[in-house]
Motif scaffolding. Structure first.
Motif, PDB file in Angstrom:
ATOM      1  N   GLU A 169       0.823  -1.213   0.000  1.00 57.28           N
ATOM      2  CA  GLU A 169       0.000   0.000   0.000  1.00 57.28           C
ATOM      3  C   GLU A 169       0.855   1.260   0.000  1.00 57.28           C
ATOM      4  O   GLU A 169       0.413   2.329  -0.409  1.00 57.28           O
ATOM      5  N   HIS A 170       2.091   1.136   0.471  1.00 57.12           N
ATOM      6  CA  HIS A 170       3.002   2.284   0.452  1.00 57.12           C
ATOM      7  C   HIS A 170       3.908   2.283  -0.772  1.00 57.12           C
ATOM      8  O   HIS A 170       4.919   2.988  -0.799  1.00 57.12           O
ATOM      9  N   GLY A 171       3.568   1.478  -1.752  1.00 56.79           N
ATOM     10  CA  GLY A 171       4.280   1.530  -3.021  1.00 56.79           C
ATOM     11  C   GLY A 171       5.568   0.731  -3.085  1.00 56.79           C
ATOM     12  O   GLY A 171       6.311   0.831  -4.057  1.00 56.79           O
ATOM     13  N   PHE A 172       5.851  -0.071  -2.075  1.00 56.57           N
ATOM     14  CA  PHE A 172       7.051  -0.903  -2.145  1.00 56.57           C
ATOM     15  C   PHE A 172       6.818  -2.058  -3.120  1.00 56.57           C
ATOM     16  O   PHE A 172       5.699  -2.579  -3.209  1.00 56.57           O
ATOM     17  N   PRO A 173       7.879  -2.459  -3.814  1.00 49.24           N
ATOM     18  CA  PRO A 173       7.719  -3.587  -4.741  1.00 49.24           C
ATOM     19  C   PRO A 173       7.721  -4.917  -3.992  1.00 49.24           C
ATOM     20  O   PRO A 173       8.767  -5.483  -3.710  1.00 49.24           O
ATOM     21  N   VAL A 174       6.551  -5.378  -3.630  1.00 45.85           N
ATOM     22  CA  VAL A 174       6.378  -6.649  -2.922  1.00 45.85           C
ATOM     23  C   VAL A 174       5.262  -7.418  -3.627  1.00 45.85           C
ATOM     24  O   VAL A 174       4.480  -6.813  -4.366  1.00 45.85           O
ATOM     25  N   PRO A 175       5.159  -8.725  -3.403  1.00 43.86           N
ATOM     26  CA  PRO A 175       4.009  -9.429  -3.976  1.00 43.86           C
ATOM     27  C   PRO A 175       2.705  -8.868  -3.391  1.00 43.86           C
ATOM     28  O   PRO A 175       2.718  -8.300  -2.300  1.00 43.86           O
ATOM     29  N   ASP A 176       1.596  -9.023  -4.119  1.00 44.40           N
ATOM     30  CA  ASP A 176       0.302  -8.631  -3.554  1.00 44.40           C
ATOM     31  C   ASP A 176      -0.076  -9.617  -2.464  1.00 44.40           C
ATOM     32  O   ASP A 176      -0.069 -10.822  -2.694  1.00 44.40           O
ATOM     33  N   ALA A 177      -0.412  -9.093  -1.306  1.00 48.27           N
ATOM     34  CA  ALA A 177      -0.869  -9.954  -0.216  1.00 48.27           C
ATOM     35  C   ALA A 177      -2.321 -10.309  -0.473  1.00 48.27           C
ATOM     36  O   ALA A 177      -3.184  -9.443  -0.509  1.00 48.27           O
ATOM     37  N   VAL A 178      -2.594 -11.589  -0.698  1.00 47.62           N
ATOM     38  CA  VAL A 178      -3.951 -12.003  -1.077  1.00 47.62           C
ATOM     39  C   VAL A 178      -4.776 -12.397   0.143  1.00 47.62           C
ATOM     40  O   VAL A 178      -5.867 -11.888   0.365  1.00 47.62           O
ATOM     41  N   ASP A 179      -4.247 -13.301   0.946  1.00 51.80           N
ATOM     42  CA  ASP A 179      -4.992 -13.737   2.135  1.00 51.80           C
ATOM     43  C   ASP A 179      -4.052 -14.491   3.064  1.00 51.80           C
ATOM     44  O   ASP A 179      -2.911 -14.804   2.697  1.00 51.80           O
ATOM     45  N   CYS A 180      -4.559 -14.774   4.229  1.00 55.00           N
ATOM     46  CA  CYS A 180      -3.758 -15.431   5.245  1.00 55.00           C
ATOM     47  C   CYS A 180      -4.674 -16.270   6.114  1.00 55.00           C
ATOM     48  O   CYS A 180      -5.784 -15.845   6.445  1.00 55.00           O
TER      49      CYS A 180
END
Ligand code: ADP
Ligand code: MG
Length: 394
Positions: A169-180
């Motif tokens: 959400e802060h624009g860092f290049p990370v995978p999209d967090a889908v669920d947990c």
């Protein structure tokens, strides 16, 4: 590599999951859950629980232990099945594919959504390595070893999910967090390879600057990755960078923050220097004058970064990951805080753990219509059994 035979998932009945969930609930208070307690929680008629337990045992979803009394505990596989079932029921994915990674403390699989979208499922296995090391030094967890790998793996997954979401959400290049769910995180698939597999780069200095920039940018957001290396940085064909693997992240207010920050930077510089022959400023006074005309990449200094520790706290707790969770997990993840004596009594510890486990009650239980027993009755059953077991221990 661990085999995750999800075929069995298809053949497990509602009652199978009901009993598996009962074992999980029993593990709130028992390392080995007495068969009789499993039966009381599951509440199947005509001794059905015992038949089901046999089936679960056959599929290696539970482990039978009769050394002290007739009891059962969940295996990793059993816990995997509970998480997978919950996520499938939620419609997050519909199929589990091949294993694409084995970490020190995780197993990583491809999963597919109904519409064919491929995603990644990371099953945390905290306790496989570091928890054992910790356990040998700390004895207050002596009787709780099985219980705690559930708790810690779940905490690691929740932390990873919360950080991935907030960072994204802060624009860092990370995978999209889908669920947990439980010890399982579902995220988008990164197209690319871990940096460690990359032999050539078109623009190694640009990539290095991007990566070092990420460490700095994280610190400006109050965070340090703590395991920032060629295994946790993915590069795609356009040399775009994605960072992964967040369970060990700490705040810049951590007492060893500077050390972790410098270590992350050093790791990256060392790797780029070796693999791509780039030079960089030596740490401290090791600066070599003879190389002054070579263009060097500047070493960022921790103390010069304007830090807003706790900046992400709100976002993190929005995902259910609290300050206290962070404190808890830091005690167990290698590279976290140094060993310190806990001031919690066993009872306090148990209370805290109860709270966490209760927070996991989720769709598996709901979907199998498990909670038709009154909650209070379950707690009573658990509590009364706990007392008798403790007596037997002595
Ligand atoms: P660990 O904590 O066990 O090191 P990681 O999160 O670093 O686990 O993942 C281990 C490996 O799995 C990575 O090095 C990478 O090759 C692969 N991997 C992890 N997440 C993804 C992803 N979202 N997309 C593609 N590959 C991934
Ligand atoms: Mg990793």
């Amino acid at each position: 590599a661990m085999k995750l035979d999800v075929d069995a998932l298809r053949y497990l009945s509602k009652d199978d999951f009901r009993v598996l969930t009962a074992v999980e609930m029993g593990m709130r208070n028992h390392e080995i859950v007495p068969a009789e307690l499993v039966d009381r929680i599951a509440g199947l008629k005509h001794g059905g629980t015992y038949k089901v337990l046999k089936n679960l045992l056959k599929h290696k979803l539970v482990h039978h232990d009769s050394s002290k009394y007739d009891g059962f505990r969940l295996t990793y596989l059993g816990y995997d099945f509970l998480a997978i079932k919950a996520l499938v029921n939620r419609g997050v994915f519909a199929a589990v594919g091949r294993q694409i990674g084995v970490g020190k403390e995780s197993d990583i699989f491809e999963v597919a959504a109904e519409d064919g979208t491929i995603m990644v499922m990371k099953l945390h296995r905290l306790g496989r390595v570091s928890f054992r090391a910790v356990k040998s030094k700390r004895d207050y967890l002596k009787h709780r070893s099985s219980y705690n790998w559930l708790y810690l793996s779940r905490l690691a997954a929740l932390k990873e999910y919360a950080f991935m979401k907030a960072l994204g959400e802060h624009g860092f290049p990370v995978p999209d967090a889908v669920d947990c769910n439980r010890h399982c995180v579902v995220m988008s698939l990164v197209q690319g390879y871990p940096l460690v597999q990359v032999k050539r780069l078109q623009n190694p200095d640009e990539v290095l600057e991007t990566i070092v920039g990420l460490v700095v940018h994280l610190a400006e957001h109050g965070l340090i990755h703590c395991d920032f290396n060629e295994f946790n940085i993915m590069i795609d064909d356009n040399e775009q960078v994605t960072m992964i693997d967040f369970p060990q992240m700490v705040s810049v207010s951590h007492r060893n923050a500077k050390m972790y920050f410098d270590r992350d930077v050093e790791c990256i510089f060392k790797f780029f220097s070796k693999r791509f022959n780039l030079s960089y400023q030596e740490a401290e006074d090791g600066y070599d004058e003879t190389e002054a005309d070579v263009e060097e990449i500047e070493r960022p200094s921790f103390s010069s970064i304007a830090k807003t520790a706790g900046f992400l706290d709100k976002e993190l707790s929005a995902s259910g990951f609290t300050r206290k969770d962070q404190d808890d997990i830091e005690k167990f993840i290698e590279g976290g805080t140094e060993q310190k004596d806990t001031t919690s009594s066993d009872d306090e510890l148990e209370d805290q753990e109860q709270t966490h486990i209760e927070a996991t009650d989720d769709s598996v239980a709901e979907n199998i219509d498990f909670l038709d027993l009154e909650d209070q009755k379950q707690e009573d059953a658990a509590a009364s059994c706990n007392v008798s077991i403790q007596n037997e221990d002595k």
